[in-house]
Every structure is written in structure tokens, then in C-alpha cells.
Design a protein around this motif. Structure first.
Motif, PDB file in Angstrom:
ATOM      1  N   GLU A  37       1.454  -1.681  -0.213  1.00 47.59           N
ATOM      2  CA  GLU A  37       0.025   0.170  -0.107  1.00 47.59           C
ATOM      3  C   GLU A  37       0.499   1.401  -0.154  1.00 47.59           C
ATOM      4  O   GLU A  37       0.701   1.978  -0.835  1.00 47.59           O
ATOM      5  N   ALA A  38       1.814   0.721   0.498  1.00 46.64           N
ATOM      6  CA  ALA A  38       2.883   2.421   0.947  1.00 46.64           C
ATOM      7  C   ALA A  38       3.251   2.847  -0.348  1.00 46.64           C
ATOM      8  O   ALA A  38       3.854   4.317  -1.426  1.00 46.64           O
ATOM      9  N   ALA A  39       3.903   1.563  -1.311  1.00 48.24           N
ATOM     10  CA  ALA A  39       4.924   1.815  -2.161  1.00 48.24           C
ATOM     11  C   ALA A  39       3.773   2.372  -3.758  1.00 48.24           C
ATOM     12  O   ALA A  39       4.156   2.574  -4.727  1.00 48.24           O
ATOM     13  N   ILE A  40       2.120   1.934  -3.705  1.00 49.49           N
ATOM     14  CA  ILE A  40       1.267   2.274  -3.929  1.00 49.49           C
ATOM     15  C   ILE A  40       1.015   3.307  -4.080  1.00 49.49           C
ATOM     16  O   ILE A  40       0.586   4.763  -4.426  1.00 49.49           O
ATOM     17  N   ASN A  41       1.014   4.316  -3.093  1.00 55.60           N
ATOM     18  CA  ASN A  41       0.684   5.678  -2.869  1.00 55.60           C
ATOM     19  C   ASN A  41       1.717   6.403  -3.288  1.00 55.60           C
ATOM     20  O   ASN A  41       1.921   7.996  -3.379  1.00 55.60           O
ATOM     21  N   GLN A  42       3.289   6.008  -2.917  1.00 56.60           N
ATOM     22  CA  GLN A  42       4.136   6.372  -3.576  1.00 56.60           C
ATOM     23  C   GLN A  42       4.413   6.831  -4.936  1.00 56.60           C
ATOM     24  O   GLN A  42       4.912   7.966  -5.322  1.00 56.60           O
ATOM     25  N   ALA A  43       3.654   5.585  -5.331  1.00 56.37           N
ATOM     26  CA  ALA A  43       3.928   6.131  -7.224  1.00 56.37           C
ATOM     27  C   ALA A  43       2.752   6.938  -7.703  1.00 56.37           C
ATOM     28  O   ALA A  43       3.287   7.313  -8.200  1.00 56.37           O
ATOM     29  N   GLU A  44       1.723   6.799  -6.529  1.00 52.48           N
ATOM     30  CA  GLU A  44       1.071   8.247  -7.027  1.00 52.48           C
ATOM     31  C   GLU A  44       1.437   9.339  -6.752  1.00 52.48           C
ATOM     32  O   GLU A  44       1.074  10.504  -7.600  1.00 52.48           O
ATOM     33  N   ALA A  45       2.044   9.382  -5.552  1.00 54.95           N
ATOM     34  CA  ALA A  45       2.394  10.712  -5.576  1.00 54.95           C
ATOM     35  C   ALA A  45       3.372  11.204  -6.735  1.00 54.95           C
ATOM     36  O   ALA A  45       3.916  11.871  -7.310  1.00 54.95           O
ATOM     37  N   ALA A  46       4.259  10.225  -7.162  1.00 55.34           N
ATOM     38  CA  ALA A  46       5.482  10.164  -8.423  1.00 55.34           C
ATOM     39  C   ALA A  46       4.979  10.719  -9.721  1.00 55.34           C
ATOM     40  O   ALA A  46       5.623  11.067 -10.733  1.00 55.34           O
ATOM     41  N   GLY A  47       2.930  10.551  -9.437  1.00 54.06           N
ATOM     42  CA  GLY A  47       2.940  10.817 -10.439  1.00 54.06           C
ATOM     43  C   GLY A  47       2.391   9.998 -12.255  1.00 54.06           C
ATOM     44  O   GLY A  47       2.030   9.688 -12.815  1.00 54.06           O
ATOM     45  N   ALA A  48       1.895   8.078 -10.954  1.00 52.41           N
ATOM     46  CA  ALA A  48       2.003   7.274 -12.449  1.00 52.41           C
ATOM     47  C   ALA A  48       0.957   6.812 -12.116  1.00 52.41           C
ATOM     48  O   ALA A  48       0.549   6.592 -13.367  1.00 52.41           O
ATOM     49  N   ILE A  49      -0.292   7.450 -11.751  1.00 46.95           N
ATOM     50  CA  ILE A  49      -1.774   8.066 -12.592  1.00 46.95           C
ATOM     51  C   ILE A  49      -1.939   8.352 -13.727  1.00 46.95           C
ATOM     52  O   ILE A  49      -2.809   7.815 -14.344  1.00 46.95           O
ATOM     53  N   GLU A  50      -1.328   9.484 -13.960  1.00 51.76           N
ATOM     54  CA  GLU A  50      -1.537   9.931 -15.121  1.00 51.76           C
ATOM     55  C   GLU A  50      -0.192   8.730 -16.612  1.00 51.76           C
ATOM     56  O   GLU A  50       0.004   8.997 -17.753  1.00 51.76           O
ATOM     57  N   PHE A  51       1.039   8.645 -15.510  1.00 55.42           N
ATOM     58  CA  PHE A  51       1.978   8.233 -16.503  1.00 55.42           C
ATOM     59  C   PHE A  51       2.325   7.177 -16.632  1.00 55.42           C
ATOM     60  O   PHE A  51       2.529   6.088 -17.912  1.00 55.42           O
ATOM     61  N   ALA A  52       1.320   6.474 -15.840  1.00 52.95           N
ATOM     62  CA  ALA A  52       1.202   4.238 -15.784  1.00 52.95           C
ATOM     63  C   ALA A  52       0.628   4.417 -15.106  1.00 52.95           C
ATOM     64  O   ALA A  52       0.073   3.304 -14.486  1.00 52.95           O
ATOM     65  N   PRO A  53      -0.821   4.567 -15.789  1.00 48.16           N
ATOM     66  CA  PRO A  53      -2.579   3.967 -15.557  1.00 48.16           C
ATOM     67  C   PRO A  53      -2.118   2.317 -15.867  1.00 48.16           C
ATOM     68  O   PRO A  53      -2.683   1.934 -14.535  1.00 48.16           O
ATOM     69  N   LEU A  54      -1.883   1.823 -16.506  1.00 46.02           N
ATOM     70  CA  LEU A  54      -2.143   0.016 -16.465  1.00 46.02           C
ATOM     71  C   LEU A  54      -1.509  -0.424 -14.751  1.00 46.02           C
ATOM     72  O   LEU A  54      -1.874  -1.402 -14.727  1.00 46.02           O
ATOM     73  N   GLU A  55      -0.857  -0.297 -14.920  1.00 48.54           N
ATOM     74  CA  GLU A  55       0.383  -0.369 -14.257  1.00 48.54           C
ATOM     75  C   GLU A  55      -0.208  -0.426 -12.136  1.00 48.54           C
ATOM     76  O   GLU A  55       0.153  -1.624 -11.928  1.00 48.54           O
ATOM     77  N   MET A  56      -0.904   0.782 -12.531  1.00 49.42           N
ATOM     78  CA  MET A  56      -1.410   1.362 -11.863  1.00 49.42           C
ATOM     79  C   MET A  56      -2.753   0.510 -10.792  1.00 49.42           C
ATOM     80  O   MET A  56      -2.986  -0.115 -10.181  1.00 49.42           O
ATOM     81  N   ARG A  57      -3.544   0.047 -11.996  1.00 49.02           N
ATOM     82  CA  ARG A  57      -4.498  -0.545 -11.789  1.00 49.02           C
ATOM     83  C   ARG A  57      -4.521  -2.052 -11.483  1.00 49.02           C
ATOM     84  O   ARG A  57      -5.177  -2.092 -10.399  1.00 49.02           O
ATOM     85  N   ALA A  58      -2.832  -2.226 -11.817  1.00 51.14           N
ATOM     86  CA  ALA A  58      -3.108  -3.663 -11.815  1.00 51.14           C
ATOM     87  C   ALA A  58      -1.813  -3.607 -10.222  1.00 51.14           C
ATOM     88  O   ALA A  58      -2.894  -4.949  -9.626  1.00 51.14           O
TER      89      ALA A  58
END
Length: 126
Positions: A37-58
Motif C-alpha cells: 500500500e505504501a508503494a502504491i501511495n508513493q507511485a501515486e505521489a510520483a505521478g503514476a496515475i497519469e504516466f503509468a495507469p495500467l501498472e497502477m490499476r494492476a
């Protein structure tokens, strides 16, 4: 020979039973879920929702599956899913950071090109 075969037949259910027993005694991977969960939050903070949406969904889906597996006391499966979620989140974060860095490089290259053109223009028109 017969004695060994008979012994193998008697030992096989004991071995299988002990393996099944070990998997049900596997501790709940609560700490690994927290890390995921912390890794997901960190990825979101880095902009992964915009730049890596498929990986975030997975990552989110695997974390949800891990939680569901824990409620079913399928702790080993939950651990594997949580580990996969963490890796997916780390990949998403890396992709986001790379994309942001590439955007910065593109902006800098454009600025450099503009400056070169300005220098050339001033050099030809003193």
C-alpha cells in the motif's frame, strides 16, 4: 521391494497432509500488505496515475485480491499477491519518474534550440 512400496504409500498421505497443514499455518502477511500500500501511495505521489495507469490499476487490483485472500485465510496466496502489487507499484513509479524526466529533457532541448536560433539571428543581423 514390496515393503518399500507399502512404506511409500503410507508416507505419502502424511507428507501431503503436513504440507497442507503448513500452508494453513502461514502467518497473515499484514506487513507486506502495508508495504504494498505504501508503494502504491508513493507511485501515486510520483505521478503514476497519469504516466503509468495500467501498472497502477494492476497494483491496486492485486492488493485488493491480497486482502480478499487474507480474509479467506489464504495467507500464502495473499503474500504472493501483495508482493506482485508492490512490484507493479514500483514499476509504475519508475515509469512516472522516467516520463517526467523525459518531459524535462524535451523542454530543455526546446529551450536550447530557441537560444541557438536567437544567437544565429543576432550573429547574422548585427
Amino acid at each position: 521391494m514390496r515393503l518399500l512400496s507399502l512404506l511409500n504409500l503410507l508416507l505419502l498421505p502424511l507428507i501431503v497432509g503436513s504440507l497442507v497443514g503448513c500452508s494453513s499455518n502461514f502467518p497473515p502477511p499484514t506487513q507486506k500488505l502495508a508495504h504494498s500500500e505504501a508503494a502504491i501511495n508513493q507511485a501515486e505521489a510520483a505521478g503514476a496515475i497519469e504516466f503509468a495507469p495500467l501498472e497502477m490499476r494492476a497494483a491496486r487490483e492485486k492488493l485488493a485480491q491480497a486482502r480478499e485472500s487474507m480474509t479467506k485465510e489464504e495467507n500464502q496466496k495473499a503474500l504472493q499477491l501483495a508482493e506482485q502489487a508492490e512490484v507493479d507499484a514500483q514499476l509504475a513509479e519508475s515509469k512516472a519518474r522516467t516520463a517526467k524526466a523525459q518531459k524535462t529533457v524535451d523542454v530543455l532541448q526546446e529551450s536550447i534550440q530557441t537560444l541557438k536560433e536567437e544567437i544565429e539571428r543576432k550573429a547574422t543581423n548585427p
